[in-house]
Design a protein around this motif. Structure first.
Motif, PDB file in Angstrom:
ATOM      1  N   PHE A 233      10.128  -0.608 -11.229  1.00 34.22           N
ATOM      2  CA  PHE A 233      10.252  -0.696  -9.772  1.00 34.22           C
ATOM      3  C   PHE A 233      11.285  -1.764  -9.463  1.00 34.22           C
ATOM      4  N   TYR A 234      12.422  -1.338  -8.932  1.00 30.18           N
ATOM      5  CA  TYR A 234      13.530  -2.257  -8.717  1.00 30.18           C
ATOM      6  C   TYR A 234      14.178  -1.972  -7.370  1.00 30.18           C
ATOM      7  N   LYS A 235      14.413  -3.028  -6.601  1.00 28.47           N
ATOM      8  CA  LYS A 235      15.020  -2.906  -5.275  1.00 28.47           C
ATOM      9  C   LYS A 235      14.378  -1.790  -4.449  1.00 28.47           C
ATOM     10  N   ASN A 236      13.045  -1.838  -4.421  1.00 23.60           N
ATOM     11  CA  ASN A 236      12.260  -0.916  -3.591  1.00 23.60           C
ATOM     12  C   ASN A 236      12.277   0.548  -4.040  1.00 23.60           C
ATOM     13  N   LYS A 237      12.774   0.793  -5.275  1.00 21.88           N
ATOM     14  CA  LYS A 237      12.796   2.184  -5.766  1.00 21.88           C
ATOM     15  C   LYS A 237      12.082   2.278  -7.109  1.00 21.88           C
ATOM     16  N   PHE A 238      11.417   3.420  -7.312  1.00 19.99           N
ATOM     17  CA  PHE A 238      10.775   3.659  -8.608  1.00 19.99           C
ATOM     18  C   PHE A 238      11.688   4.493  -9.494  1.00 19.99           C
ATOM     19  N   TYR A 239      11.838   4.057 -10.729  1.00 23.89           N
ATOM     20  CA  TYR A 239      12.615   4.807 -11.726  1.00 23.89           C
ATOM     21  C   TYR A 239      11.631   5.251 -12.806  1.00 23.89           C
TER      22      TYR A 239
ATOM     23  N   LYS B  63       0.831  -1.202   0.000  1.00 23.56           N
ATOM     24  CA  LYS B  63       0.000   0.000   0.000  1.00 23.56           C
ATOM     25  C   LYS B  63       0.870   1.258   0.000  1.00 23.56           C
ATOM     26  N   LYS B  64       1.934   1.175   0.791  1.00 18.91           N
ATOM     27  CA  LYS B  64       2.837   2.318   0.935  1.00 18.91           C
ATOM     28  C   LYS B  64       3.496   2.648  -0.408  1.00 18.91           C
ATOM     29  N   LYS B  65       3.979   1.605  -1.073  1.00 14.50           N
ATOM     30  CA  LYS B  65       4.674   1.813  -2.355  1.00 14.50           C
ATOM     31  C   LYS B  65       3.692   2.225  -3.445  1.00 14.50           C
ATOM     32  N   TYR B  66       2.481   1.669  -3.384  1.00 13.44           N
ATOM     33  CA  TYR B  66       1.442   2.029  -4.357  1.00 13.44           C
ATOM     34  C   TYR B  66       1.161   3.527  -4.263  1.00 13.44           C
ATOM     35  N   ASN B  67       0.976   3.985  -3.040  1.00 12.60           N
ATOM     36  CA  ASN B  67       0.707   5.422  -2.846  1.00 12.60           C
ATOM     37  C   ASN B  67       1.901   6.274  -3.245  1.00 12.60           C
ATOM     38  N   GLU B  68       3.090   5.742  -3.012  1.00 11.81           N
ATOM     39  CA  GLU B  68       4.293   6.488  -3.370  1.00 11.81           C
ATOM     40  C   GLU B  68       4.366   6.710  -4.885  1.00 11.81           C
ATOM     41  N   VAL B  69       4.091   5.654  -5.655  1.00 10.34           N
ATOM     42  CA  VAL B  69       4.203   5.812  -7.110  1.00 10.34           C
ATOM     43  C   VAL B  69       3.100   6.757  -7.641  1.00 10.34           C
ATOM     44  N   LEU B  70       1.935   6.731  -6.992  1.00 10.67           N
ATOM     45  CA  LEU B  70       0.881   7.677  -7.394  1.00 10.67           C
ATOM     46  C   LEU B  70       1.347   9.113  -7.146  1.00 10.67           C
TER      47      LEU B  70
END
Ligand SMILES: Nc1ncnc2c1ncn2[C@@H]1O[C@H](COP(=O)(O)OP(=O)(O)O)[C@@H](O)[C@H]1O
Ligand SMILES: [Mg+2]
Length: 312
Positions: free
Chosen positions: A264-270, A235-242
């Protein structure tokens, strides 16, 4: 029934870019949707007639269904401004910056939006040793991605595992394109986010059966890419990418709908890129994200239409 803001809609579709077939599909789907919604709709293909020949008197608003060069890069938008007809999607400058991957990546960097390392090469300064020096100085490891700086639909995107292959592929690409971008390859999940009228709508994940999300993976059912909505993220990462997609949309001052493409690689969005004229075909992602959020295709198209404007 409520009085409509616009009555006569002109769907501009087709055009002359490499993405013409996709634009024809997008345009036809939007034409149908607008008809269903009760608008008086006609079409205009800039491949057949120049944009300055649009019949101003019979056009309240333009629905821009073009993709690629001359349609998504600020050129068509300049005509619409000149004609003083409100049009959908982003304006001249936002379109120009989004379509030019070098410009947009500089804007991403300025706004602290993470994007893969890159550099560009022009046809005029194509030299083997310069390319490899750059790869070393930027600390880019193989595989390396080479792509045109202003294309779409994955046209001209290649992934190379070694120097020899890279050099050959670049040489070939430079026959067709004047400038290329070389980028570090980011493995991991492919996630794309739709933003509409400044608000993020949702994130979808693509699992291509092919090497990457190339033209065939995008547009043919046979090569089917698996679409996972919502994307498999916490949920956290989903909201982050939004949040990143919204920031991107606002950083480029975009209008209407955009779609930002991430890895999305190694917990980071590029962030790979932002699209100001995302596809609206039956396999397209923005309509799929909207449908998940309970917005029908017709309502989505109307939402985009109602946000049309011109520079005052
Ligand atoms: N740096 C990269 N690392 C990994 N895959 C990439 C990279 N750049 C592009 N790709 C792959 O190529 C596809 C198309 O690239 P993109 O930059 O979005 O260009 P386009 O404008 O043609 O869609 C992406 O969806 C992804 O599958
Ligand atoms: Mg893309």
């Amino acid at each position: 029934m409520k009085k409509k803001k616009f009555k006569k809609v002109l769907v501009v579709l087709g055009g002359t870019s490499g993405e013409r077939p996709v634009s024809l599909e997008t345009g036809k789907a939007c034409f149908k949707a607008l008809k269903k919604k009760g608008y008086k709709v006609s079409i205009f293909d800039p491949k057949k007639k120049n944009l300055n020949l649009i019949d101003k008197k019979n056009t309240d608003v333009i629905f821009n269904a073009l993709h690629g060069r001359n349609g998504e890069d600020g050129v068509a938008q300049t005509y619409f401004e000149y004609l003083k007809i409100p049009y959908t999607h982003s304006g001249v400058l936002s379109s120009f910056n989004a379509m030019n991957k070098l410009n947009s990546k500089e804007i991403f960097k300025k706004n602290n939006i993470k994007t893969p390392k890159f550099f560009s090469i022009k046809k005029s300064d194509f030299k083997k040793n310069i390319i490899f020096k750059n790869i070393l100085s930027k600390k880019i490891k193989f595989p390396v991605v080479a792509k045109p700086i202003n294309e779409g639909s994955s046209l001209g995107v290649v992934i190379c595992n070694n120097k020899k292959k890279l050099f050959k592929l670049i040489k070939n690409l430079l026959k067709k394109y004047n400038e290329l971008m070389l980028e570090e390859y980011i493995a991991g999940q492919e996630v794309q986010v739709a933003v509409i009228n400044g608000k993020p709508l949702g994130a979808i994940e693509l699992i291509p059966k092919r090497l990457f999300y190339d033209y065939k993976a995008k547009y043919t059912k046979k090569a089917m890419t698996k679409h996972v909505m919502p994307a498999r993220l916490s949920k956290k990462k989903y909201n982050e990418v939004l949040r990143i997609a919204k920031k991107t949309h606002l950083s480029l001052d975009c209008r209407g709908v955009t779609r930002s493409d991430f890895k999305f690689y190694k917990n980071k969005f590029y962030l790979l890129e932002i699209n100001t004229q995302p596809g609206m075909t039956s396999l397209s992602l923005v309509p799929e994200i909207a449908s998940y959020k309970g917005i029908s295709f017709e309502n989505l198209v109307e939402k985009i239409l109602l946000d049309a404007s011109i520079n005052k």
